[in-house]
Design a protein around this motif. Structure first.
Motif, PDB file in Angstrom:
ATOM      1  N   HIS A 318     112.584   6.282  10.751  1.00  0.00           N
ATOM      2  CA  HIS A 318     112.076   5.928   9.382  1.00  0.00           C
ATOM      3  C   HIS A 318     110.930   6.812   9.336  1.00  0.00           C
ATOM      4  O   HIS A 318     110.438   7.151   7.968  1.00  0.00           O
ATOM      5  CB  HIS A 318     111.365   4.526   9.456  1.00  0.00           C
ATOM      6  N   ALA A 319     110.315   7.427  10.365  1.00  0.00           N
ATOM      7  CA  ALA A 319     109.148   8.368  10.034  1.00  0.00           C
ATOM      8  C   ALA A 319     109.873   9.555   9.399  1.00  0.00           C
ATOM      9  O   ALA A 319     109.347  10.060   8.720  1.00  0.00           O
ATOM     10  CB  ALA A 319     108.665   8.541  11.564  1.00  0.00           C
ATOM     11  N   ARG A 320     111.090   9.872  10.042  1.00  0.00           N
ATOM     12  CA  ARG A 320     111.828  11.107   9.505  1.00  0.00           C
ATOM     13  C   ARG A 320     112.089  10.984   8.075  1.00  0.00           C
ATOM     14  O   ARG A 320     111.789  11.808   7.109  1.00  0.00           O
ATOM     15  CB  ARG A 320     112.880  11.505  10.262  1.00  0.00           C
ATOM     16  N   ARG A 321     112.481   9.650   7.634  1.00  0.00           N
ATOM     17  CA  ARG A 321     112.845   9.666   6.425  1.00  0.00           C
ATOM     18  C   ARG A 321     111.727   9.663   5.403  1.00  0.00           C
ATOM     19  O   ARG A 321     111.623  10.081   4.311  1.00  0.00           O
ATOM     20  CB  ARG A 321     113.604   8.277   6.168  1.00  0.00           C
ATOM     21  N   ALA A 322     110.471   8.995   5.727  1.00  0.00           N
ATOM     22  CA  ALA A 322     109.430   9.210   5.092  1.00  0.00           C
ATOM     23  C   ALA A 322     108.899  10.551   4.765  1.00  0.00           C
ATOM     24  O   ALA A 322     108.538  10.649   3.574  1.00  0.00           O
ATOM     25  CB  ALA A 322     108.225   8.391   5.775  1.00  0.00           C
ATOM     26  N   LEU A 323     109.051  11.277   5.780  1.00  0.00           N
ATOM     27  CA  LEU A 323     108.569  12.606   5.151  1.00  0.00           C
ATOM     28  C   LEU A 323     109.427  13.300   4.635  1.00  0.00           C
ATOM     29  O   LEU A 323     109.067  14.046   3.430  1.00  0.00           O
ATOM     30  CB  LEU A 323     108.662  13.568   6.894  1.00  0.00           C
ATOM     31  N   THR A 330     102.906   8.041   5.582  1.00  0.00           N
ATOM     32  CA  THR A 330     103.549   7.127   6.226  1.00  0.00           C
ATOM     33  C   THR A 330     104.139   7.436   7.525  1.00  0.00           C
ATOM     34  O   THR A 330     104.293   6.894   8.378  1.00  0.00           O
ATOM     35  CB  THR A 330     104.622   6.619   5.087  1.00  0.00           C
ATOM     36  N   GLY A 331     104.949   8.870   7.413  1.00  0.00           N
ATOM     37  CA  GLY A 331     105.512   9.190   8.780  1.00  0.00           C
ATOM     38  C   GLY A 331     104.520   9.287   9.582  1.00  0.00           C
ATOM     39  O   GLY A 331     104.777   8.981  10.877  1.00  0.00           O
ATOM     40  N   VAL A 332     103.261   9.756   9.642  1.00  0.00           N
ATOM     41  CA  VAL A 332     102.221  10.082  10.712  1.00  0.00           C
ATOM     42  C   VAL A 332     101.745   8.642  10.988  1.00  0.00           C
ATOM     43  O   VAL A 332     101.772   8.559  12.398  1.00  0.00           O
ATOM     44  CB  VAL A 332     101.069  10.755   9.934  1.00  0.00           C
ATOM     45  N   ALA A 333     101.906   7.590  10.190  1.00  0.00           N
ATOM     46  CA  ALA A 333     101.439   6.184  10.659  1.00  0.00           C
ATOM     47  C   ALA A 333     102.396   5.485  11.618  1.00  0.00           C
ATOM     48  O   ALA A 333     102.296   4.827  12.657  1.00  0.00           O
ATOM     49  CB  ALA A 333     101.235   5.276   9.234  1.00  0.00           C
ATOM     50  N   LEU A 334     103.692   5.882  11.186  1.00  0.00           N
ATOM     51  CA  LEU A 334     104.855   5.327  12.033  1.00  0.00           C
ATOM     52  C   LEU A 334     104.753   5.903  13.429  1.00  0.00           C
ATOM     53  O   LEU A 334     105.035   5.319  14.559  1.00  0.00           O
ATOM     54  CB  LEU A 334     106.148   5.490  11.432  1.00  0.00           C
ATOM     55  N   VAL A 335     104.439   7.253  13.496  1.00  0.00           N
ATOM     56  CA  VAL A 335     104.664   7.947  14.793  1.00  0.00           C
ATOM     57  C   VAL A 335     103.400   7.520  15.532  1.00  0.00           C
ATOM     58  O   VAL A 335     103.582   7.500  16.689  1.00  0.00           O
ATOM     59  CB  VAL A 335     104.272   9.530  14.624  1.00  0.00           C
ATOM     60  N   GLY A 336     102.246   7.324  14.859  1.00  0.00           N
ATOM     61  CA  GLY A 336     101.170   6.835  15.563  1.00  0.00           C
ATOM     62  C   GLY A 336     101.269   5.536  16.195  1.00  0.00           C
ATOM     63  O   GLY A 336     101.044   5.249  17.336  1.00  0.00           O
ATOM     64  N   LEU A 337     102.089   4.600  15.591  1.00  0.00           N
ATOM     65  CA  LEU A 337     102.287   3.258  16.120  1.00  0.00           C
ATOM     66  C   LEU A 337     103.293   3.538  17.147  1.00  0.00           C
ATOM     67  O   LEU A 337     103.336   2.734  18.358  1.00  0.00           O
ATOM     68  CB  LEU A 337     102.928   2.593  15.173  1.00  0.00           C
ATOM     69  N   MET A 338     104.196   4.664  17.344  1.00  0.00           N
ATOM     70  CA  MET A 338     105.167   4.847  18.455  1.00  0.00           C
ATOM     71  C   MET A 338     104.199   5.223  19.532  1.00  0.00           C
ATOM     72  O   MET A 338     104.520   4.935  20.644  1.00  0.00           O
ATOM     73  CB  MET A 338     105.987   6.049  18.037  1.00  0.00           C
ATOM     74  N   ALA A 339     103.182   5.956  19.588  1.00  0.00           N
ATOM     75  CA  ALA A 339     102.253   6.347  20.474  1.00  0.00           C
ATOM     76  C   ALA A 339     101.685   5.084  21.271  1.00  0.00           C
ATOM     77  O   ALA A 339     101.398   5.022  22.600  1.00  0.00           O
ATOM     78  CB  ALA A 339     101.076   7.330  19.950  1.00  0.00           C
ATOM     79  N   VAL A 340     101.315   3.897  20.466  1.00  0.00           N
ATOM     80  CA  VAL A 340     100.976   2.782  21.008  1.00  0.00           C
ATOM     81  C   VAL A 340     101.919   1.918  21.766  1.00  0.00           C
ATOM     82  O   VAL A 340     102.002   1.560  22.893  1.00  0.00           O
ATOM     83  CB  VAL A 340     100.188   1.864  20.060  1.00  0.00           C
ATOM     84  N   LEU A 341     102.952   1.714  21.117  1.00  0.00           N
ATOM     85  CA  LEU A 341     104.026   0.843  21.461  1.00  0.00           C
ATOM     86  C   LEU A 341     104.895   1.388  22.485  1.00  0.00           C
ATOM     87  O   LEU A 341     105.221   0.566  23.395  1.00  0.00           O
ATOM     88  CB  LEU A 341     104.818   0.301  20.179  1.00  0.00           C
ATOM     89  N   TRP A 353      95.111   3.893  15.181  1.00  0.00           N
ATOM     90  CA  TRP A 353      96.017   4.265  14.106  1.00  0.00           C
ATOM     91  C   TRP A 353      96.173   3.486  13.071  1.00  0.00           C
ATOM     92  O   TRP A 353      96.884   3.806  12.132  1.00  0.00           O
ATOM     93  CB  TRP A 353      97.606   4.621  14.775  1.00  0.00           C
ATOM     94  N   VAL A 354      95.635   2.135  13.080  1.00  0.00           N
ATOM     95  CA  VAL A 354      95.803   1.146  11.854  1.00  0.00           C
ATOM     96  C   VAL A 354      95.118   1.866  10.887  1.00  0.00           C
ATOM     97  O   VAL A 354      95.443   1.575   9.688  1.00  0.00           O
ATOM     98  CB  VAL A 354      95.081   0.111  12.479  1.00  0.00           C
ATOM     99  N   VAL A 355      94.030   2.839  10.900  1.00  0.00           N
ATOM    100  CA  VAL A 355      93.326   3.499   9.760  1.00  0.00           C
ATOM    101  C   VAL A 355      94.381   4.016   9.057  1.00  0.00           C
ATOM    102  O   VAL A 355      94.285   3.973   7.707  1.00  0.00           O
ATOM    103  CB  VAL A 355      92.138   4.555  10.130  1.00  0.00           C
ATOM    104  N   VAL A 356      95.499   4.885   9.475  1.00  0.00           N
ATOM    105  CA  VAL A 356      96.285   5.753   8.717  1.00  0.00           C
ATOM    106  C   VAL A 356      97.249   4.602   8.154  1.00  0.00           C
ATOM    107  O   VAL A 356      97.799   4.721   7.136  1.00  0.00           O
ATOM    108  CB  VAL A 356      96.947   6.616   9.761  1.00  0.00           C
TER     109      VAL A 356
END
Length: 438
Positions: A318-323, A330-341, A353-356
Motif C-alpha cells: 500500500h505504501a508503494r501504491r500511495a507513492l 501517505t507512503g512515508v506514514a505507512l513505512v514509518g508504521l512498518m518501522a514500529v510494527l 511517526w503518528v505525526v506523519v
C-alpha cells in the motif's frame, strides 16, 4: 466579483513571531516538567547518548558501560551513533539537556511542516486541478474560492499543529526521555517529500538507518518503488544513495573504533534484552504484544514471523501504491508504521511517526470526514491507553481484567495496525468518495 484566481493577503510581520511565542508558552509546562525532574530520572536516554560519546572521548569500551543507578542503561545504538554523540559529551549536562530539547522541537517543526504541507499550503494549487476534474457546482466553488493563507493564517495554523503534535504521548516521551525518534522521522520524511532538496536525496535516510537501524525499512520502500513495474527512476537513485550512505557510516567506525564496532555487530546487536524488558507495556511492537500473551517461546517466534511477513507485504504494497498515486506523505506514514510494527522492540516513543500519519489523514483539510478521523487518531495517541490496560489488569476483575486489560495494554500497537488499514485501504476509498461528491 470573483475572477477565479486565488487571492492572498500580505502577511503581517508579527505573524511568525506571535506563532513562535504561542508555541513556547504552550509547550513550556511540558519542558519545565521534564527538565525539572529529579536528576536520576531526567532525559535518561540523552544520558545514554552522552555516555556513549564520553566513552569515545575517554577511550573506554562503548558497549561495556551502563548509566548510573537506578537506570543502569547500556548503549544500544550502532557505533556511528556514539561517534555522533561526542559533541553532546563535550557539553555540560545542563547545556546538553537544553540543546537536545531544542533539537526535539526543531525536528518536530520540520516533521509538521512536511507532514501537514497540504494543509498548510498558503497557495492553493489544487483548485486548478479540481476545476478541471470535478463537475458542476463543486468545480465552480473550488475555482472561485479565495486562497486560504492570507494574513497570519499560516503561522497560526502551524503553531496550533505544533502544539497539538507536541502533546501526543509519543512526542511527550521524546521530551521526557530525551529521545532521538522525532529526529529520525524528520530525516526520512524530508528525504522522501522535499521538492528540491539541497542534499543528495537518500543521504538522510542512509544517516537515519546507520544511527538506529529501524529506518532501514525505507530502503525496502525505495527498493520496491525504484524497481519493477511502474518503478520510478528517482526512487532508484535515492535507494543507491541511501544504501551507500548507510554502508559508509556503518563501515567508518571499523576504521575509527574497530573494537567497539565489532562488539556491536557481532555481540551486542544479537542480545535483544539489552534494549530493556521486551515484555514491558511500553513495547508496542507486534512481538511485544505476542510476548505478553506468555505463549511458549517457539510459538511466539513462529506467530511473530508469520505476522511480520503478512503485515510487511500489506504495508509496503500500500505504501508503494500511495507513492505511485502521488501521495508521498501517505507512503512515508505507512513505512514509518512498518518501522514500529516489524521491529522486535518498539517503545511508545518510537510511534513518533503518528505525526506523519495525522498529516496524511488530514490532507488539505477540505474533507471534514478525514479531518474528524485525524482528530480521533490524535486523541487516541494523546491519552495513555496502554497504561489504562495495566490498571484494568491490576483490578483483578474476573474475566474482564485479563481479557480487556490485555487488549487495552496493547492499545497503541493495535492502533498502529488499524492505522495501516486506515491509510492503505480506507483513505484511498475516501479520496474517491470525496472526489465524486456534488
Amino acid at each position: 466579483m470573483t475572477t477565479g484566481e486565488a487571492t492572498t493577503t500580505e502577511r503581517p510581520p508579527w505573524g511568525w513571531p506571535l506563532a513562535l511565542l504561542l508555541i513556547v508558552v504552550a509547550v513550556a509546562p511540558l519542558v519545565i516538567q521534564w527538565l525539572g525532574n529529579v536528576d536520576d530520572q531526567r532525559l535518561v536516554d540523552l544520558d545514554v547518548y552522552r555516555t556513549g560519546g564520553q566513552a569515545i572521548l575517554e577511550g573506554r569500551p562503548v558497549y561495556d558501560f551502563v548509566t548510573p543507578a537506578p537506570q543502569l542503561l547500556p548503549f544500544t545504538y550502532p557505533p556511528i551513533a556514539a561517534l555522533l554523540a561526542t559533541p553532546l559529551a563535550a557539553m555540560s549536562w545542563p547545556a546538553a539537556q537544553w540543546v537536545w530539547t531544542a533539537l526535539v522541537f526543531v525536528t518536530l517543526a520540520v516533521s509538521v511542516g512536511y507532514g501537514f504541507r497540504a494543509l498548510l499550503g498558503h497557495a492553493v494549487p489544487y483548485r486548478e486541478v479540481l476545476g478541471r476534474a470535478l463537475p458542476g457546482r463543486r468545480a465552480a466553488r473550488d475555482r472561485d474560492a479565495p486562497g486560504r493563507a492570507g494574513g497570519a493564517g499560516l503561522p497560526m495554523a502551524f503553531a496550533l499543529l505544533m502544539i497539538a503534535c507536541t502533546y501526543l504521548m509519543p512526542i511527550r516521551d521524546q521530551v521526557r526521555f530525551g529521545q532521538v525518534d522525532i529526529l529520525l522521522v524528520a530525516l526520512c520524511l524530508a528525504d522522501c517529500v522535499a521538492r528540491r532538496p539541497v542534499w543528495p536525496r537518500g543521504m538522510l535516510i542512509g544517516l537515519a538507518t546507520a544511527v538506529k537501524l529501524t529506518p532501514g525499512v525505507f530502503l525496502i520502500y525505495l527498493l520496491i518503488t525504484g524497481f519493477g513495474p511502474g518503478a520510478r527512476q528517482e526512487q532508484r537513485r535515492t535507494f543507491f544513495m541511501a544504501a551507500f550512505t548507510a554502508a559508509l557510516l556503518t563501515l567508518l567506525p571499523f576504521l575509527v573504533i574497530p573494537a567497539d564496532a565489532a562488539e556491536f555487530w557481532f555481540h551486542a546487536l544479537l542480545d535483544p534484552e539489552r534494549l530493556g524488558a521486551n515484555a514491558a507495556t511500553t513495547n508496542q511492537s507486534m512481538r511485544g504484544m505476542l510476548i505478553r500473551l506468555y505463549l511458549p517461546d517457539w510459538l511466539t517466534s513462529l506467530l511473530w514471523l508469520a505476522l511480520v511477513a503478512v503485515v510487511a507485504w500489506y504495508g509496503f504494497r500500500h505504501a508503494r501504491r500511495a507513492l505511485l498515486d502521488g501521495h508521498a506523505v501517505t507512503g512515508v506514514a505507512l513505512v514509518g508504521l512498518m518501522a514500529v510494527l516489524l521491529s522486535p522492540v518498539a517503545w511508545i516513543h518510537h510511534l513518533a511517526w503518528v505525526v506523519v500519519v495525522l498529516g496524511a489523514l488530514a490532507g488539505d483539510g477540505r474533507d471534514p470526514v478525514r479531518v474528524r478521523v485525524a482528530a480521533g487518531v490524535w486523541l487516541y495517541y494523546v491519552v495513555p491507553i496502554p497504561w489504562w490496560g495495566v490498571t484494568i489488569k491490576a483490578a483483578e476483575i474476573p474475566v474482564l481484567s485479563p481479557v480487556l486489560g490485555k487488549i487495552v495494554q496493547n492499545g497503541f500497537g493495535l492502533g498502529a495496525l488499524a492505522l495501516v488499514w486506515l491509510l492503505g485501504v480506507w483513505l484511498p476509498r475516501r479520496r474517491e468518495v470525496f472526489r465524486t461528491l456534488p
